[in-house]
Design a protein around this motif. Sequence first.
Motif, mmCIF file in Angstrom:
data_model
loop_
_atom_site.group_PDB
_atom_site.id
_atom_site.type_symbol
_atom_site.label_atom_id
_atom_site.label_comp_id
_atom_site.label_asym_id
_atom_site.label_seq_id
_atom_site.Cartn_x
_atom_site.Cartn_y
_atom_site.Cartn_z
ATOM 1 N N LYS A 348 -0.210 -2.399 9.883
ATOM 2 C CA LYS A 348 -0.156 -1.418 8.796
ATOM 3 C C LYS A 348 0.067 -2.095 7.455
ATOM 4 O O LYS A 348 -0.444 -1.648 6.430
ATOM 5 C CB LYS A 348 0.958 -0.411 9.051
ATOM 6 N N ARG A 349 0.836 -3.161 7.455
ATOM 7 C CA ARG A 349 1.097 -3.864 6.199
ATOM 8 C C ARG A 349 -0.186 -4.455 5.622
ATOM 9 O O ARG A 349 -0.358 -4.502 4.407
ATOM 10 C CB ARG A 349 2.139 -4.967 6.398
ATOM 11 N N PHE A 350 -1.059 -4.908 6.477
ATOM 12 C CA PHE A 350 -2.348 -5.420 6.017
ATOM 13 C C PHE A 350 -3.343 -4.293 5.721
ATOM 14 O O PHE A 350 -4.475 -4.563 5.344
ATOM 15 C CB PHE A 350 -2.953 -6.355 7.068
ATOM 16 N N GLY A 351 -2.923 -3.067 5.915
ATOM 17 C CA GLY A 351 -3.783 -1.933 5.605
ATOM 18 C C GLY A 351 -4.642 -1.438 6.750
ATOM 19 O O GLY A 351 -5.573 -0.654 6.537
ATOM 20 N N LYS A 523 -2.045 -2.685 -0.183
ATOM 21 C CA LYS A 523 -2.671 -2.273 1.075
ATOM 22 C C LYS A 523 -1.650 -1.776 2.100
ATOM 23 O O LYS A 523 -2.023 -1.104 3.061
ATOM 24 C CB LYS A 523 -3.442 -3.445 1.690
ATOM 25 N N ALA A 524 -0.384 -2.115 1.915
ATOM 26 C CA ALA A 524 0.633 -1.760 2.899
ATOM 27 C C ALA A 524 0.768 -0.248 3.014
ATOM 28 O O ALA A 524 1.000 0.453 2.025
ATOM 29 C CB ALA A 524 1.967 -2.386 2.507
ATOM 30 N N ILE A 525 0.619 0.259 4.221
ATOM 31 C CA ILE A 525 0.604 1.693 4.478
ATOM 32 C C ILE A 525 2.020 2.208 4.724
ATOM 33 O O ILE A 525 2.730 1.720 5.598
ATOM 34 C CB ILE A 525 -0.287 2.016 5.691
ATOM 35 N N ASN A 526 2.431 3.197 3.929
ATOM 36 C CA ASN A 526 3.748 3.835 4.091
ATOM 37 C C ASN A 526 4.857 2.796 4.206
ATOM 38 O O ASN A 526 5.713 2.871 5.095
ATOM 39 C CB ASN A 526 3.752 4.748 5.326
ATOM 40 N N ASP A 527 4.840 1.855 3.285
ATOM 41 C CA ASP A 527 5.766 0.720 3.340
ATOM 42 C C ASP A 527 6.692 0.761 2.136
ATOM 43 O O ASP A 527 6.275 0.459 1.012
ATOM 44 C CB ASP A 527 4.961 -0.581 3.352
ATOM 45 N N PRO A 528 7.954 1.128 2.332
ATOM 46 C CA PRO A 528 8.872 1.223 1.192
ATOM 47 C C PRO A 528 9.223 -0.121 0.573
ATOM 48 O O PRO A 528 9.724 -0.180 -0.543
ATOM 49 C CB PRO A 528 10.115 1.884 1.805
#
Length: 605
Positions: A348-351, A523-528
């Motif tokens: 997810k961090r890489f999108g 690109k990170a998805i839902n990453d605070p």
Amino acid sequence: MYKKIAALLPAILLLVSCAKDPSAISRTDVYSNLNYPKNTNELGGVLAAAYGNWRSMELDGFEMLCKDFAASEHTADVAYGGDQPWTDLTVNHPSATNSYVNDLWTGLYRGVKECNVFFDRADYYEKNYGGPDTHLAVEQMRGEAHFLRALYYLELECFYGEAYLNGTANADKMGVPIITSVANGIDSTQKARNAVGEVWAFIESELQTAATQLKGVSYDANNKGRVTEWAAKGLLAKAYVYTQNWAAAQPILEDVIQHSGKSLMPYAKYKDAFVAIAANEFNEESLFEINVDRNSAGGYGIFDQPLTNLTTSQGLIWAVTVIGDNGSENSPISLGYGNEYIHDANLKRFGFPQPLYTMIKNPKFDASKDSSVSNLPRIIDPAYKATSLANRTNGTVDPRLEVCALQPWIDSASLDGTNWRPIAKCSNIGSISLRDSHYGWSFRKYATFDNNIFNYGPAADGANYYILRLADIYLLYAETMMHQGNNTVALEYINKVHRRAYNKPVNTPDASVDYASLTAKTKAINDPVLGSNPLYYERWAELFNEGHWWFDVCRWRIGKSEAAYYGTSLVGGAIQWDDSRSYTWPIPSNELQRNTLMKQNPGND
């Protein structure tokens, strides 16, 4: 030190001191500090030990990247539950008795010792055999040794120091012991911890000296793995950034950027710059790297003939997994141990936006023949595969995911160097039902995927390990300029690295990929943590699995949010983050027992 470090075998010295007449006692299996070295070639052999130590089992030979860093920063999730000390690293809760805590300390301080031995022998050589015609060569080697000693101490301080130096804050907290001479007895091994400020001042002094002694030095093709002035300046700048000395960092970083002659390699080379391709070694972006050669002298990779082995074996741990001989992902085969896989949260961090893939019956399966790699009974859902390939092509997913990882059923690897088959989920995750709930992607960066790693050496990696490269310098410069109040320059250097990842001209603004601000969406998805912080995200994505992120987490004090993001490890359960103890590794219990002056880090008593 050299591209092919053939000088290493005579370099690991057992220094022997004797009060008797040396002519009366003659041993042929050791070198004596009474008569060695006698020329600069022999002195170079002593220095080679300080270089070669980086390939020791405790460091880049086996444990450092794939266990110490990968587990602590959650680059990897561990699929092997039979090693409790390793499991403890995955939940950020190592104890003073942890074997990896002890091994890393031992490996790094052995490197310090090798440097100190060199300085001792350099003094001896110049006093007894040197002259004006060799002084310059000796000074150059001294510069290399100062760099290496600083590098060992930087790693020691970042892992074991009580706190990072924050400008002038934390200067009086406990750092690691500074040792600059060869021990001459038990008493000399009893050394109290120096203050944090003293350790960082020592590191910076070592690198300043190294840069001076290496100024203008260049090497021929057989010596291009040796330390340069620019490696010393680059690491010096990193030390300044790590200690938030922005004013000191800026001119050094600018010097490296403008005058080192280095540039970001094109994406086509970058994609394969972390695998065993000789043409990519010591490239236009590399400031310093650890040379690795596949050594087929026999034995078991790094575990065999450690004094002469030029290889590493970290790839055993993050070995690639492929589908089984029967064409099934339920009986996968690892190209090594296969103990680790890319932590699912990193996708997810890489999108990567897709859910777990699904399998369907292969319409081309021939039921009259046995199931095999060439007659697959089941295949990945074609729609899922098409979406995955499209995400790569259109940039939905950060291209660096393809550099770092191998996607099941999309990418492939070879068991024999000739025949290729699809990647499967990590073979050691566990039962089939457990694998069904994990992505289980294999590593690509620094992994052996063109053959079973046991077919090399055996158990031998082939890729060099980068210690410092220009992309790191660009991002350190961006961080520095941000703290110096120049957000425009900071953003531009972040974007330079980002553009290369998307195969765009590095120095040309491009609205299709550029970040518009220092708080732009990544690109990170839902990453605070990384979702709206391009600097943090680019350091994470660009330097993934290269041994930098753990230090960034600790110096930025984002450990608690990182632990919350990753949540759990497969074998360890919930990550046990504690701000009072988790930012620093404990001093090993072995050291506390040997050294009566040593004190433990707070929270580990």
